[in-house]
Design a protein around this motif. Structure first.
Motif, PDB file in Angstrom:
ATOM      1  N   LYS A   1      -3.525  42.614  43.814  1.00 12.45           N
ATOM      2  CA  LYS A   1      -4.338  42.249  42.659  1.00 12.45           C
ATOM      3  C   LYS A   1      -3.801  40.967  42.038  1.00 12.45           C
ATOM      4  O   LYS A   1      -2.599  40.698  42.094  1.00 12.45           O
ATOM      5  N   PRO A   2      -4.669  40.167  41.410  1.00  9.76           N
ATOM      6  CA  PRO A   2      -4.154  39.030  40.645  1.00  9.76           C
ATOM      7  C   PRO A   2      -3.333  39.526  39.463  1.00  9.76           C
ATOM      8  O   PRO A   2      -3.707  40.513  38.819  1.00  9.76           O
ATOM      9  N   ILE A   3      -2.214  38.867  39.209  1.00 10.21           N
ATOM     10  CA  ILE A   3      -1.241  39.321  38.215  1.00 10.21           C
ATOM     11  C   ILE A   3      -1.052  38.260  37.139  1.00 10.21           C
ATOM     12  O   ILE A   3      -1.027  37.057  37.426  1.00 10.21           O
ATOM     13  N   ILE A   4      -0.904  38.726  35.903  1.00 10.15           N
ATOM     14  CA  ILE A   4      -0.466  37.893  34.786  1.00 10.15           C
ATOM     15  C   ILE A   4       0.867  38.457  34.321  1.00 10.15           C
ATOM     16  O   ILE A   4       0.982  39.660  34.062  1.00 10.15           O
ATOM     17  N   ALA A   5       1.894  37.609  34.224  1.00 11.68           N
ATOM     18  CA  ALA A   5       3.223  38.094  33.853  1.00 11.68           C
ATOM     19  C   ALA A   5       3.959  37.060  33.025  1.00 11.68           C
ATOM     20  O   ALA A   5       3.710  35.851  33.140  1.00 11.68           O
ATOM     21  N   SER A   6       4.870  37.542  32.197  1.00 11.12           N
ATOM     22  CA  SER A   6       5.685  36.656  31.372  1.00 11.12           C
ATOM     23  C   SER A   6       6.640  35.841  32.235  1.00 11.12           C
ATOM     24  O   SER A   6       7.272  36.372  33.157  1.00 11.12           O
ATOM     25  N   ASN A   7       6.743  34.568  31.913  1.00 12.54           N
ATOM     26  CA  ASN A   7       7.698  33.695  32.596  1.00 12.54           C
ATOM     27  C   ASN A   7       9.067  33.903  31.949  1.00 12.54           C
ATOM     28  O   ASN A   7       9.529  33.103  31.145  1.00 12.54           O
ATOM     29  N   LEU A   8       9.708  35.018  32.321  1.00 12.80           N
ATOM     30  CA  LEU A   8      10.904  35.481  31.638  1.00 12.80           C
ATOM     31  C   LEU A   8      11.976  35.873  32.643  1.00 12.80           C
ATOM     32  O   LEU A   8      11.824  36.847  33.382  1.00 12.80           O
ATOM     33  N   ASN A   9      13.039  35.104  32.694  1.00 13.93           N
ATOM     34  CA  ASN A   9      14.204  35.397  33.525  1.00 13.93           C
ATOM     35  C   ASN A   9      13.838  35.883  34.926  1.00 13.93           C
ATOM     36  O   ASN A   9      13.160  35.185  35.656  1.00 13.93           O
ATOM     37  N   GLN A  10      14.268  37.111  35.317  1.00 17.37           N
ATOM     38  CA  GLN A  10      14.061  37.570  36.689  1.00 17.37           C
ATOM     39  C   GLN A  10      12.580  37.617  37.058  1.00 17.37           C
ATOM     40  O   GLN A  10      12.219  37.333  38.205  1.00 17.37           O
ATOM     41  N   ILE A  11      11.726  37.976  36.117  1.00 20.71           N
ATOM     42  CA  ILE A  11      10.295  38.039  36.388  1.00 20.71           C
ATOM     43  C   ILE A  11       9.777  36.669  36.801  1.00 20.71           C
ATOM     44  O   ILE A  11       9.029  36.530  37.766  1.00 20.71           O
ATOM     45  N   GLY A  12      10.209  35.651  36.078  1.00 25.01           N
ATOM     46  CA  GLY A  12       9.781  34.292  36.386  1.00 25.01           C
ATOM     47  C   GLY A  12      10.381  33.736  37.659  1.00 25.01           C
ATOM     48  O   GLY A  12       9.864  32.753  38.206  1.00 25.01           O
TER      49      GLY A  12
END
Length: 215
Positions: free
Chosen positions: A136-147
Motif C-alpha cells: 500500500k502507499p504509505i505516509i510516515a514521519s521523517n523521524l530517525n529510524q523511520i526516515g
C-alpha cells in the motif's frame, strides 16, 4: 509477508464498516503518545475542507484501527472539528484480523512524533513493515529510524513529524496521483521482502554473532 500481502480481500471489512465506495486513509495503533495519532486526527479537517469542492470525485474516510490512552483525545479533536461523518474508530481488533483491516485501506499512515522530553526518538514500529508488506502507499514521519528505512516518494511519502498539514499535503498528493501510489506500494513491498522479514532479521543477527565469535 505471507500473512501481510496485497492479495488479501478488502471487501469483507469495507462492507462491515459500510465503506465500500470510499477512499480510506487508515492507521493502526495502540494510541501511545509517541504514535502521533492525534496529529492524524488534526489532519482530517483540512483534508476534508480541501476536497469539499463541487463535483469532487473523491469520497474520503479515515479509519483509526485500535485503542489506547490517546484515543479519547483523538475523538475529541474529531468532534470539535465536526468531521465525525468522515471518521471511524474501530476499537480493539484481534491481531489475526489486522491484515484484513489494512487491506481495506487505500493509504496507510504512520504519524510518529518526537519524544516529548527532548530525548532522541528510537523505534522500529512493527506496523511500518506490515504496511510495507501490504503493498500500500504509505505516509510516515521523517523521524530517525523511520526516515532511514523509508525513502521519500520511493517507498513512502515522508512528512514533517507532528505537522497535520504535512500529512494533509501527502494525502492529497497520493489520491491525485495513482501512478505514484502504485510506484510506492510496489517498492515498499519489494523492500520489506528483500530486507525486513523475520528471516532476514534473524540472518543478520546470526552473521553478527559469527563475526563476534570469529574475532
Amino acid at each position: 509477508p505471507e500473512e501481510f500481502n496485497p492479495q488479501i480481500d478488502s471487501l469483507e471489512i469495507r462492507k462491515k464498516l459500510s465503506l465500500e465506495n470510499k477512499i480510506i486513509i487508515g492507521a493502526v495503533s495502540t494510541f501511545g503518545v509517541w504514535h502521533g495519532i492525534p496529529v492524524l486526527a488534526k489532519a482530517v479537517k483540512p483534508t476534508i475542507q480541501q476536497l469539499q469542492i463541487p463535483n469532487s470525485k473523491f469520497q474520503i474516510h479515515f479509519l483509526f484501527i485500535g485503542d489506547g490512552v490517546e484515543r479519547p483525545l483523538c475523538e475529541r479533536i474529531i468532534k470539535e472539528d465536526k468531521v465525525e461523518n468522515y471518521v471511524t474508530f474501530t476499537g480493539l481488533v484481534p491481531y489475526k484480523e489486522i491484515a484484513k483491516y489494512l487491506s481495506a485501506c487505500d493509504i496507510l499512515v504512520s504519524p510518529h512524533v518526537p519524544n516529548s522530553d527532548g530525548t532522541e526518538f528510537f523505534g522500529s514500529p512493527t506496523k511500518l513493515f506490515e504496511y510495507m508488506a501490504m503493498g500500500k502507499p504509505i505516509i510516515a514521519s521523517n523521524l530517525n529510524q523511520i526516515g532511514r528505512i523509508l525513502e521519500n516518494e520511493v517507498t513512502a511519502i515522508l512528512t514533517k513529524p507532528g505537522d497535520p498539514f504535512s500529512i494533509k499535503d501527502a494525502i492529497l498528493k497520493l489520491i491525485n496521483n495513482k501512478e505514484l501510489c502504485d510506484f510506492i506500494a510496489k517498492n515498499a513491498r519489494e523492500k520489506v521482502i528483500s530486507e525486513y522479514t523475520w528471516e532476514k532479521n534473524v540472518s543478520r543477527v546470526i552473521e553478527k554473532f559469527k563475526e563476534i565469535i570469529k574475532n
